[in-house]
Design a protein around this motif. Structure first.
Motif: not given
Length: 228
Positions: A143-146, A74-78, A102-103, A108-109
Motif C-alpha cells: 500500500a505504501y508502494v502504491y 535504520l529504516l524506522a527512525i528516519p 516504511e514500505a 524487511y520485517a
C-alpha cells in the motif's frame, strides 16, 4: 503498586511469548481508525500517530526474529521523524519519503518473520500469529508502494467513484489487501504501466506466501496433532 505489578506481569509474559500477536493486533486495530482519516490536518495527524505505533512494533518483532535489528532501526527512525515533520509542517514531500522508508521496513520485517517461521520444523503459537502479522506487513508495504507510485505517476490508479482524483490511503490499502488475498474486487484499477507491474508483483507475492509459508505451517500443525 503491587496490584499494578500483578496486572502488568501477564502482559509482559504474553509479550515475550507472542510478540507477533501485538503487531497483528495493532495492524488490525488501526483498520478501525483509518476510516476517520481524510485529507484534513486532523486526519493526517491521526495517520501519523498510527504510524508511530505500528513502526516500532514492526521493529520489535524483527528483533525477535533472525533478522539484523540495526537495519530495521535504520529504516524506522528516519521514517518516524519524517512522518512527524511532514504532518506537523504539512509537507507532502516528506511524507512521500517516509512512505518509501516504511514500505522498506514492512517488507524487511515481513522477511524477518518468514525466516523466523521457516527456521525449524516446530510450529509455535507465536508462529501462527506471525503468519497473520506477515500478511498484514506485506499488505501495508505494498500500500505504501502504491502511495509512492501514485505520487510519482499521477493517475496511476482509477476507481469507480471519482475516477480522476488520486486514491486515498484507505483505498490503496484496500487494493493491496484484495490483491494479496487474490479476491480482487475490481473497484480500484491500476492504470499506468508501473502501477500494473506493482499489482502483478503483489499478486505473485500473495500466491507464493500462501503456497509456501502458510501451507507449510498448516501441514506441520496437522502432523503435530496426528502425533498426539
Amino acid at each position: 503498586m503491587h496490584q499494578a505489578t500483578l496486572w502488568s506481569r501477564p502482559w509482559a509474559v504474553l509479550a515475550r511469548r507472542h510478540p507477533s500477536a501485538f503487531l497483528l493486533a495493532a495492524q488490525l486495530l488501526s483498520l478501525l481508525l483509518y476510516p476517520s482519516m481524510d485529507d484534513t490536518t486532523s486526519g493526517r495527524l491521526l495517520f501519523g500517530a498510527v504510524a508511530l505505533v505500528v513502526v516500532p512494533l514492526a521493529v520489535w518483532v524483527v528483533n525477535r526474529s533472525p533478522s539484523v535489528r540495526w537495519v530495521a532501526w535504520l529504516l524506522a527512525i528516519p521514517a518516524m521523524l519524517l512522518t512527524i515533520i511532514g504532518v506537523l509542517f504539512d509537507h507532502p514531500g516528506l511524507l512521500l519519503f517516509s512512505a518509501s522508508l516504511e514500505a522498506a521496513l514492512y517488507f524487511y520485517a515481513a522477511g524477518g518473520l518468514i525466516a523466523y517461521m521457516l527456521h525449524d520444523h516446530d510450529v509455535s503459537a507465536d508462529e501462527l500469529f506471525a503468519a497473520g502479522a506477515t500478511f498484514t506487513l506485506l499488505a501495508w508495504g505494498f500500500a505504501y508502494v502504491y502511495f509512492v507510485c501514485q505520487a510519482w505517476y499521477p493517475g496511476s490508479f482509477a476507481g469507480m467513484v471519482e475516477p480522476e482524483r488520486p486514491r486515498r490511503w484507505l483505498e490503496l490499502l484496500f487494493l493491496s489487501f484484495t490483491n494479496l488475498s487474490a479476491t480482487g474486487s475490481g473497484d480500484i484499477m491500476p492504470v499506468s504501466s508501473p502501477a500494473r507491474v506493482l499489482v502483478m508483483l503483489e499478486q505473485f507475492a500473495g500466491v507464493g506466501y500462501i503456497a509456501t509459508v502458510v501451507s507449510r505451517l498448516i501441514g506441520l500443525t496437522i502432523i503435530r496433532l496426528d502425533r498426539r
